[in-house]
Design a protein around this motif. Structure first.
Motif, short mmCIF file in Angstrom:
data_model
loop_
_atom_site.label_atom_id
_atom_site.label_comp_id
_atom_site.label_asym_id
_atom_site.label_seq_id
_atom_site.Cartn_x
_atom_site.Cartn_y
_atom_site.Cartn_z
N PRO A 100 -10.60 7.85 -0.63
CA PRO A 100 -10.15 8.45 0.63
C PRO A 100 -10.70 7.76 1.87
CG PRO A 100 -10.77 10.16 -0.92
CD PRO A 100 -11.16 8.83 -1.54
N HIS A 126 0.85 -1.19 0.00
CA HIS A 126 0.00 0.00 0.00
C HIS A 126 0.88 1.24 0.00
CE1 HIS A 126 -3.65 -2.29 0.65
NE2 HIS A 126 -2.95 -3.00 1.51
N TYR A 127 0.43 2.26 -0.69
CA TYR A 127 1.17 3.51 -0.80
C TYR A 127 0.22 4.65 -0.52
CZ TYR A 127 3.46 7.46 -3.08
OH TYR A 127 3.99 8.68 -3.35
N ASP A 128 0.65 5.55 0.34
CA ASP A 128 -0.13 6.74 0.66
C ASP A 128 0.72 7.95 0.33
OD1 ASP A 128 -1.85 8.63 1.66
OD2 ASP A 128 -1.94 7.81 3.68
N THR A 136 -2.67 13.00 -0.91
CA THR A 136 -4.10 12.80 -1.10
C THR A 136 -4.41 11.53 -1.89
OG1 THR A 136 -4.08 14.14 -3.11
CG2 THR A 136 -4.58 15.28 -1.03
N ASP A 137 -3.39 10.92 -2.50
CA ASP A 137 -3.60 9.71 -3.30
C ASP A 137 -3.18 8.47 -2.53
OD1 ASP A 137 -4.52 11.13 -5.52
OD2 ASP A 137 -2.48 11.40 -6.29
N ARG A 138 -4.03 7.46 -2.61
CA ARG A 138 -3.73 6.17 -1.97
C ARG A 138 -3.84 5.09 -3.02
NH1 ARG A 138 -7.72 5.34 2.56
NH2 ARG A 138 -6.41 3.54 2.95
N GLY A 193 -11.23 4.65 2.07
CA GLY A 193 -10.56 3.36 2.16
C GLY A 193 -11.45 2.16 1.94
N SER A 243 -3.09 0.73 -3.88
CA SER A 243 -2.74 -0.64 -3.52
C SER A 243 -2.14 -1.24 -4.79
CB SER A 243 -4.00 -1.42 -3.10
OG SER A 243 -3.65 -2.75 -2.80
#
Length: 89
Positions: free
Chosen positions: A50, A24-26, A29-31, A52, A33
Motif C-alpha cells: 500500500p 500498473h494496476y490499482d 485495495t490491491d495494487r 508503494g 505491477s
C-alpha cells in the motif's frame, strides 16, 4: 524496440524500457505491477505494498481474473501470443 514492445507501448498504461514492458494496476485495495519480458517471453505479476515502496512477485492464481484477462487482451493486441501470460515460471 521490437514490434511486440512497440505494440505494448501503444496500449493504455504500458511503459517500455530495457527489453521489458510494464503496466500498473490499482484495483481498490490491491495494487499490481505487471511485466512482460521479451527475452524470456513471459509475464510476471508483482503485488505492490500500500505504501508503494515494496513489491513481491505473486502467483497467477492470486491475481484477479479480470486483470489477467486484460493483460492477455493487451498481449494479443501487441501481436504477442496471449498464452504466454499463463506460462509458469
Amino acid at each position: 524496440m521490437t514490434s511486440a514492445l512497440d505494440g505494448l507501448a501503444g496500449r493504455e498504461g504500458w511503459r517500455v524500457e530495457n527489453g521489458a514492458a510494464r503496466v500498473h494496476y490499482d484495483g481498490g485495495t490491491d495494487r499490481y505491477s505487471i511485466e512482460y519480458y521479451e527475452a524470456s517471453d513471459c509475464v510476471v505479476y508483482w503485488k505492490v505494498a500500500p505504501e508503494g515502496d515494496v513489491a513481491v512477485p505473486v502467483g497467477r492464481d492470486t491475481v484477479p481474473t479480470p486483470l489477467r484477462e486484460r493483460i492477455r487482451q493487451d498481449l494479443a493486441a501487441a501481436d504477442v501470443d496471449p498464452e504466454v501470460e499463463r506460462r509458469s515460471l
